[in-house]
Design a protein around this motif. Structure first.
Motif, PDB file in Angstrom:
ATOM      1  N   ALA A 102       0.801  -1.227   0.000  1.00 47.80           N
ATOM      2  CA  ALA A 102       0.000   0.000   0.000  1.00 47.80           C
ATOM      3  C   ALA A 102       0.831   1.272   0.000  1.00 47.80           C
ATOM      4  CB  ALA A 102      -0.947   0.004   1.199  1.00 47.80           C
ATOM      5  N   LEU A 103       2.007   1.268   0.646  1.00 50.22           N
ATOM      6  CA  LEU A 103       2.765   2.527   0.747  1.00 50.22           C
ATOM      7  C   LEU A 103       3.153   3.064  -0.625  1.00 50.22           C
ATOM      8  CD1 LEU A 103       4.024   4.711   2.466  1.00 50.22           C
ATOM      9  CD2 LEU A 103       6.091   3.341   2.629  1.00 50.22           C
ATOM     10  N   PRO A 104       3.806   2.288  -1.484  1.00 49.47           N
ATOM     11  CA  PRO A 104       4.081   2.824  -2.822  1.00 49.47           C
ATOM     12  C   PRO A 104       2.814   3.059  -3.637  1.00 49.47           C
ATOM     13  CG  PRO A 104       5.503   0.949  -2.330  1.00 49.47           C
ATOM     14  CD  PRO A 104       4.444   0.981  -1.274  1.00 49.47           C
ATOM     15  N   ALA A 105       1.785   2.225  -3.439  1.00 49.58           N
ATOM     16  CA  ALA A 105       0.590   2.307  -4.280  1.00 49.58           C
ATOM     17  C   ALA A 105      -0.327   3.462  -3.921  1.00 49.58           C
ATOM     18  CB  ALA A 105      -0.198   0.996  -4.200  1.00 49.58           C
ATOM     19  N   ASP A 129       6.935   3.484  -6.841  1.00 47.42           N
ATOM     20  CA  ASP A 129       6.640   4.887  -7.148  1.00 47.42           C
ATOM     21  C   ASP A 129       7.908   5.708  -7.371  1.00 47.42           C
ATOM     22  OD1 ASP A 129       7.701   5.145  -4.634  1.00 47.42           O
ATOM     23  OD2 ASP A 129       5.945   6.088  -3.724  1.00 47.42           O
ATOM     24  N   PHE A 130       8.992   5.036  -7.751  1.00 48.54           N
ATOM     25  CA  PHE A 130      10.311   5.623  -7.988  1.00 48.54           C
ATOM     26  C   PHE A 130      11.082   5.907  -6.699  1.00 48.54           C
ATOM     27  CE2 PHE A 130       8.471   7.364 -12.144  1.00 48.54           C
ATOM     28  CZ  PHE A 130       8.898   6.261 -12.857  1.00 48.54           C
ATOM     29  N   ASP A 131      10.416   5.917  -5.555  1.00 46.26           N
ATOM     30  CA  ASP A 131      11.093   6.101  -4.274  1.00 46.26           C
ATOM     31  C   ASP A 131      11.129   4.814  -3.462  1.00 46.26           C
ATOM     32  OD1 ASP A 131      11.732   8.794  -4.564  1.00 46.26           O
ATOM     33  OD2 ASP A 131       9.771   9.437  -3.851  1.00 46.26           O
ATOM     34  N   VAL A 132      10.051   4.037  -3.536  1.00 45.99           N
ATOM     35  CA  VAL A 132       9.944   2.784  -2.779  1.00 45.99           C
ATOM     36  C   VAL A 132       9.349   1.713  -3.679  1.00 45.99           C
ATOM     37  CG1 VAL A 132       8.945   1.629  -0.773  1.00 45.99           C
ATOM     38  CG2 VAL A 132       9.571   4.052  -0.625  1.00 45.99           C
ATOM     39  N   ALA A 133       9.981   0.552  -3.691  1.00 46.68           N
ATOM     40  CA  ALA A 133       9.432  -0.616  -4.378  1.00 46.68           C
ATOM     41  C   ALA A 133       9.176  -1.695  -3.340  1.00 46.68           C
ATOM     42  CB  ALA A 133      10.398  -1.132  -5.442  1.00 46.68           C
ATOM     43  N   ALA A 134       7.988  -2.289  -3.386  1.00 50.05           N
ATOM     44  CA  ALA A 134       7.646  -3.385  -2.481  1.00 50.05           C
ATOM     45  C   ALA A 134       7.204  -4.576  -3.314  1.00 50.05           C
ATOM     46  CB  ALA A 134       6.538  -2.964  -1.520  1.00 50.05           C
ATOM     47  N   THR A 135       7.766  -5.744  -3.018  1.00 44.49           N
ATOM     48  CA  THR A 135       7.441  -6.964  -3.750  1.00 44.49           C
ATOM     49  C   THR A 135       7.098  -8.068  -2.762  1.00 44.49           C
ATOM     50  OG1 THR A 135       8.931  -6.381  -5.571  1.00 44.49           O
ATOM     51  CG2 THR A 135       8.271  -8.685  -5.388  1.00 44.49           C
ATOM     52  N   VAL A 136       5.946  -8.709  -2.971  1.00 46.65           N
ATOM     53  CA  VAL A 136       5.507  -9.816  -2.123  1.00 46.65           C
ATOM     54  C   VAL A 136       5.271 -11.031  -3.014  1.00 46.65           C
ATOM     55  CG1 VAL A 136       3.779 -10.652  -0.497  1.00 46.65           C
ATOM     56  CG2 VAL A 136       4.408  -8.225  -0.506  1.00 46.65           C
ATOM     57  N   THR A 137       5.818 -12.170  -2.629  1.00 53.40           N
ATOM     58  CA  THR A 137       5.641 -13.411  -3.380  1.00 53.40           C
ATOM     59  C   THR A 137       4.692 -14.331  -2.619  1.00 53.40           C
ATOM     60  OG1 THR A 137       7.866 -13.230  -4.308  1.00 53.40           O
ATOM     61  CG2 THR A 137       6.802 -15.385  -4.423  1.00 53.40           C
ATOM     62  N   THR A 147      21.573   5.780  -4.365  1.00 54.67           N
ATOM     63  CA  THR A 147      21.794   4.710  -3.387  1.00 54.67           C
ATOM     64  C   THR A 147      20.456   4.117  -2.966  1.00 54.67           C
ATOM     65  OG1 THR A 147      23.782   5.814  -2.568  1.00 54.67           O
ATOM     66  CG2 THR A 147      22.820   4.120  -1.168  1.00 54.67           C
ATOM     67  N   TRP A 148      20.368   2.792  -3.036  1.00 58.51           N
ATOM     68  CA  TRP A 148      19.159   2.064  -2.657  1.00 58.51           C
ATOM     69  C   TRP A 148      19.458   1.162  -1.466  1.00 58.51           C
ATOM     70  CZ3 TRP A 148      14.476   2.925  -4.986  1.00 58.51           C
ATOM     71  CH2 TRP A 148      14.503   3.660  -6.180  1.00 58.51           C
ATOM     72  N   PHE A 149      18.515   1.130  -0.537  1.00 56.47           N
ATOM     73  CA  PHE A 149      18.597   0.234   0.618  1.00 56.47           C
ATOM     74  C   PHE A 149      17.571  -0.867   0.427  1.00 56.47           C
ATOM     75  CE2 PHE A 149      17.065  -0.978   4.898  1.00 56.47           C
ATOM     76  CZ  PHE A 149      18.255  -1.443   5.440  1.00 56.47           C
ATOM     77  N   THR A 150      18.013  -2.121   0.514  1.00 56.69           N
ATOM     78  CA  THR A 150      17.124  -3.264   0.329  1.00 56.69           C
ATOM     79  C   THR A 150      16.885  -3.959   1.657  1.00 56.69           C
ATOM     80  OG1 THR A 150      17.923  -3.615  -1.926  1.00 56.69           O
ATOM     81  CG2 THR A 150      16.778  -5.450  -0.883  1.00 56.69           C
ATOM     82  N   THR A 193       9.438 -13.721   2.099  1.00 57.90           N
ATOM     83  CA  THR A 193       8.407 -13.503   1.078  1.00 57.90           C
ATOM     84  C   THR A 193       8.338 -12.072   0.566  1.00 57.90           C
ATOM     85  OG1 THR A 193       6.719 -13.032   2.760  1.00 57.90           O
ATOM     86  CG2 THR A 193       6.964 -15.333   2.059  1.00 57.90           C
ATOM     87  N   THR A 194       8.991 -11.138   1.240  1.00 54.55           N
ATOM     88  CA  THR A 194       8.835  -9.721   0.908  1.00 54.55           C
ATOM     89  C   THR A 194      10.190  -9.061   0.705  1.00 54.55           C
ATOM     90  OG1 THR A 194       6.807  -9.612   2.220  1.00 54.55           O
ATOM     91  CG2 THR A 194       7.867  -7.515   1.690  1.00 54.55           C
ATOM     92  N   THR A 195      10.275  -8.221  -0.324  1.00 54.42           N
ATOM     93  CA  THR A 195      11.474  -7.429  -0.578  1.00 54.42           C
ATOM     94  C   THR A 195      11.073  -5.972  -0.751  1.00 54.42           C
ATOM     95  OG1 THR A 195      12.622  -9.262  -1.665  1.00 54.42           O
ATOM     96  CG2 THR A 195      13.441  -7.044  -2.111  1.00 54.42           C
ATOM     97  N   VAL A 196      11.757  -5.086  -0.037  1.00 51.67           N
ATOM     98  CA  VAL A 196      11.493  -3.656  -0.122  1.00 51.67           C
ATOM     99  C   VAL A 196      12.779  -2.956  -0.551  1.00 51.67           C
ATOM    100  CG1 VAL A 196      10.815  -1.582   1.137  1.00 51.67           C
ATOM    101  CG2 VAL A 196       9.729  -3.772   1.673  1.00 51.67           C
ATOM    102  N   GLN A 197      12.677  -2.107  -1.564  1.00 53.29           N
ATOM    103  CA  GLN A 197      13.815  -1.313  -2.028  1.00 53.29           C
ATOM    104  C   GLN A 197      13.481   0.160  -1.803  1.00 53.29           C
ATOM    105  OE1 GLN A 197      13.126  -3.486  -5.724  1.00 53.29           O
ATOM    106  NE2 GLN A 197      15.347  -3.573  -5.995  1.00 53.29           N
TER     107      GLN A 197
END
Length: 402
Positions: A36-39, A66-74, A247-250, A255-259
């Motif tokens: 929800a945060l990026p969306a 959203d170019f600042d935060v990417a969230a991926t859930v599998t 610089t990106w922090f991962t 199950t979840t990856t946040v960049q």
């Protein structure tokens, strides 16, 4: 780690939504909360409100960016047909909620959700209902994620989450100095130190991690505080990449990856404040200090026009007093003294403190007793759990009225 960014090639032809999958209703609802945060943050582009679903055999990968935060859930999935589709995040969230209205949570948790793409339009099937989602945005308009490498640091999730919760209150919430809205993060081979300050207070703590290099990044505090609780594994993996000057922090679990795009700028040096040698220490029961600070803050709000008028801290050879502020003669104000264990100098010591900041500082401490590390009344005071300085919360003094 510095890497070179590469972008996938796209053709002039717009790619439509394809594929199909079935997942548990509860799993999908929980995933959408993480996404929800990026969306739901920035609204400049409609694609920011979309979740990209990449379907592979036995699983579906959901991503927002959203170019600042990417969230991926599998998520594990059945009935999968390989493909990629764009799902309207707000609409899908509302559909999943509305479809279980009037049912118990136990029944809702047993439901499955199927998403198909007849005529390349995403259609949601749940509880006997089928509802199409908006299909006006092509799949290939979804922005490419930063090509970060696999995270190499490992930390215990609960310990990391606790430290983030402790330092976040000290981060700035304004826009005047953007670097102060971040948490200064120093990753070493065996430890990680987080520091936050808004110039009036400062919080810093260190926890153990397993790593191979040394990195220093500035992570937006509000983003980290919102996304970290969405991770559930016992351990989290952390990584830092520099891609095309950014610089990106991962942050990842099973199950979840946040960049997260980090903040630019040089964080202020705070070591001289954290490492100052106290001339005295004052140790009191945390519960008593919290009660005294709460009452001093409430009385200050009752008798002054500003709830942040400074309360007065007075230390003697064996006691600590927290007195409320007043518009009248301060010499006529008295307050109960807390019995304290005082070491070092024993002459009377007096300073002022913002009552809200003092309460927030005490709330971040967890031991039965709290120690105040004091130098000159005009210098910052440091609060720690008694016998433990791995976490320190600093309050800047507030000038008292004559």
């Amino acid at each position: 780690m510095t890497t070179t960014a590469t972008r996938r090639q796209t053709s002039d032809e717009k790619t439509p939504s394809t594929g199909a999958f079935t997942v548990a209703h509860s799993d999908l609802v929980d995933a959408l909360k993480t996404l929800a945060l990026p969306a739901t943050g920035r609204k400049q582009l409609p694609v920011f409100s979309r979740a990209l679903a990449t379907v592979r055999p036995g699983q579906v990968e959901l991503t927002t960016f959203d170019f600042d935060v990417a969230a991926t859930v599998t998520l594990p999935a059945t009935g999968t047909t390989t493909g990629r589709m764009l799902l309207d995040h707000p609409s899908l969230t509302k559909v999943l909620s509305a479809a279980v209205k009037g049912t118990t949570k136990a029944i809702a948790d047993r439901l499955d959700v199927t998403v198909t793409t007849p005529d390349h339009t995403p259609v949601v099937h749940i509880g006997g209902y089928s509802l199409p989602l908006d299909d006006t945005i092509a799949v290939d308009t979804f922005p490419h994620l930063p090509l970060t490498t696999a995270p190499t640091y490992v930390a215990a999730r609960e310990i990391f989450s606790t430290l983030v919760e402790r330092v976040t209150p000290a981060a700035d919430r304004g826009i005047t100095l953007p670097i102060l809205t971040g948490i200064n993060t120093v990753l070493d081979k065996g430890s990680m130190t987080l520091t936050a300050t808004d110039r009036y207070r400062l919080a810093s703590g260190t926890i153990p991690v397993n790593g191979t290099t040394t990195e220093k990044v500035l992570i937006p505090a509000s983003v980290l505080a919102k996304l970290l609780p969405r991770l559930t594994s016992a351990q989290v993996r952390l990584g830092v990449d520099v891609i095309a000057g950014t610089t990106w922090f991962t942050l990842a679990d099973d199950t979840t990856t946040v960049q997260i795009r980090t903040l630019d700028g040089e964080y202020p040096t705070v070591s001289s404040i954290l490492e100052q040698t106290p001339t005295r220490t004052v140790t009191v029961p945390r519960s008593q200090l919290l009660q005294a600070a709460t009452r001093a803050a409430s009385l200050t709000a009752a008798v002054t026009t500003s709830k942040n008028s400074p309360v007065t801290l007075t230390v003697t050879s064996d006691a600590l007093t927290l007195a409320p502020a007043t518009h009248g003669d301060p010499t006529k104000v008295t307050a109960p003294a807390l019995q304290a264990t005082v070491t070092g100098e024993t002459d009377v010591w007096t300073t002022g403190a913002n009552p809200a900041f003092l309460l927030a500082a005490i709330a971040t401490l967890t031991a039965d007793e709290v120690t105040l590390h004091l130098t000159d009344p005009s210098r910052p005071m440091v609060l720690t759990d008694a016998g433990d300085i791995d976490y320190r919360h600093v309050l800047m003094p507030v000038r008292l009225a004559s």
